[in-house]
Design a protein around this motif. Sequence first.
Motif, short mmCIF file in Angstrom:
data_model
loop_
_atom_site.label_atom_id
_atom_site.label_comp_id
_atom_site.label_asym_id
_atom_site.label_seq_id
_atom_site.Cartn_x
_atom_site.Cartn_y
_atom_site.Cartn_z
N LYS A 204 5.32 -0.62 8.09
CA LYS A 204 5.20 0.72 7.53
C LYS A 204 6.58 1.34 7.32
O LYS A 204 7.32 1.57 8.27
N ILE B 26 -2.99 0.58 -3.92
CA ILE B 26 -2.51 -0.74 -3.54
C ILE B 26 -1.93 -1.43 -4.76
O ILE B 26 -2.57 -1.49 -5.82
N ILE C 254 5.08 3.43 2.56
CA ILE C 254 4.79 2.18 1.84
C ILE C 254 4.64 1.08 2.88
O ILE C 254 5.57 0.77 3.62
N THR C 255 3.44 0.53 2.95
CA THR C 255 3.12 -0.51 3.90
C THR C 255 3.25 -1.86 3.21
O THR C 255 2.56 -2.11 2.21
N GLU D 231 0.85 -1.19 0.00
CA GLU D 231 0.00 0.00 0.00
C GLU D 231 0.89 1.23 0.00
O GLU D 231 1.80 1.34 0.82
N ILE D 232 0.62 2.15 -0.91
CA ILE D 232 1.43 3.35 -1.07
C ILE D 232 0.60 4.57 -0.75
O ILE D 232 -0.47 4.77 -1.32
N THR D 233 1.09 5.38 0.18
CA THR D 233 0.46 6.66 0.51
C THR D 233 1.44 7.77 0.21
O THR D 233 2.59 7.73 0.63
N GLU E 215 -3.28 10.59 -1.00
CA GLU E 215 -3.91 9.50 -1.76
C GLU E 215 -3.18 8.18 -1.52
O GLU E 215 -1.96 8.15 -1.36
N LYS E 216 -3.95 7.09 -1.51
CA LYS E 216 -3.41 5.76 -1.33
C LYS E 216 -3.75 4.88 -2.53
O LYS E 216 -4.81 5.00 -3.11
N LEU F 161 0.15 10.82 -7.96
CA LEU F 161 -0.75 10.76 -6.81
C LEU F 161 -1.01 12.15 -6.23
O LEU F 161 -0.14 13.03 -6.27
N TYR G 54 2.72 11.59 0.56
CA TYR G 54 2.68 12.73 1.47
C TYR G 54 3.28 13.99 0.85
O TYR G 54 3.62 14.94 1.56
N PHE H 53 6.84 9.16 0.81
CA PHE H 53 5.88 8.08 0.63
C PHE H 53 5.89 7.19 1.86
O PHE H 53 6.96 6.87 2.38
#
Length: 229
Positions: A20, A226, A14-15, A3-5, A223-224, A219, A7, A12
Motif C-alpha cells: 500500500k 483496478i 495505490i495498492t 488498485e487505486i483509491t 472510490e476505487k 474519481l 482520498y 491516492f
Amino acid sequence: MIEITFYGHSAFLITIDGKKVLFDPFITPNEKAQSIDIFKISPDYVLVSHGHADHVADVEEIAKQSGAMVVSNFEIISWFQQKGIENVHPMNHGGSKVFDFGRVKYVNAVHSSTLPDNSPGGNPGGFVIETASGTFYYAGDTALTYDMKLIGEEFSIDFAILPIGDNFTMGIDDALKAADFVGTDKIIGMHYDTFPYIVLDREQANQKANAARKELVLLEIGEKIILGK
C-alpha cells in the motif's frame, strides 16, 4: 494488479501487489474528505511530492500510526526526521530506488515547495513507479514541461495521475499535452475542486479529453478502481 483509491485533492492510495503506497495525504483538513478515516489507511509507504500543506498535512500522523516509510526529497525527509519519524528514505531529482513494490524514480516538477512552518522544502518533484503490474506517473503539482518527454522515452507509461485544476498547476489543456509527452492515453485527474481557485468544469474537461482521444478518469472521494495486469 494495481488498485487505486482516491482520498481527495492529490491523495491516492495505490495498492501494488499487496503493498500500500499513499501519495500526498491531505485528508483531515479537506472538508470534502471528512468521510475518510486516516487511521484505517495503514500504508506501507508514504510518497510526498513537495512540501506544501495540501500535500503533507497528514503525513506525520499516518507515518507514526502505521510505521510507513516516508519517501521524498532530502529536505522534506530531514524535516520529518526532526518530527521523530525514523522510517524514511530520501531521494533527489533523477535518482531511482527499487523498493519491494517496484522501482521509483523521482522526476522534475515545475512548482514551488515550502513546508507549513515556512522551512524550505527543496525542489518539487513527481514520481514514476515501475512495477510488474504496470508503470505509472504521479506528477505532483507541476506546470507542463518538456522534461516530461524524457519520461515517455524511458518508460512505457500505462496511466498518468496529473493535476488538472489550473491556476496553481496545469489545467486540462496542458495535462492533455503532458499525457502525449509521457506517452499515455489514460489520465487520472487530481488537484481540482478542493478550493475555489481550482474548481473544474467537468463537462468541458471531458469534452476536451474526448476530442484529444484521451480517457479522463475523475474519481469520487473514496472510490476505487483496478488497473494493470
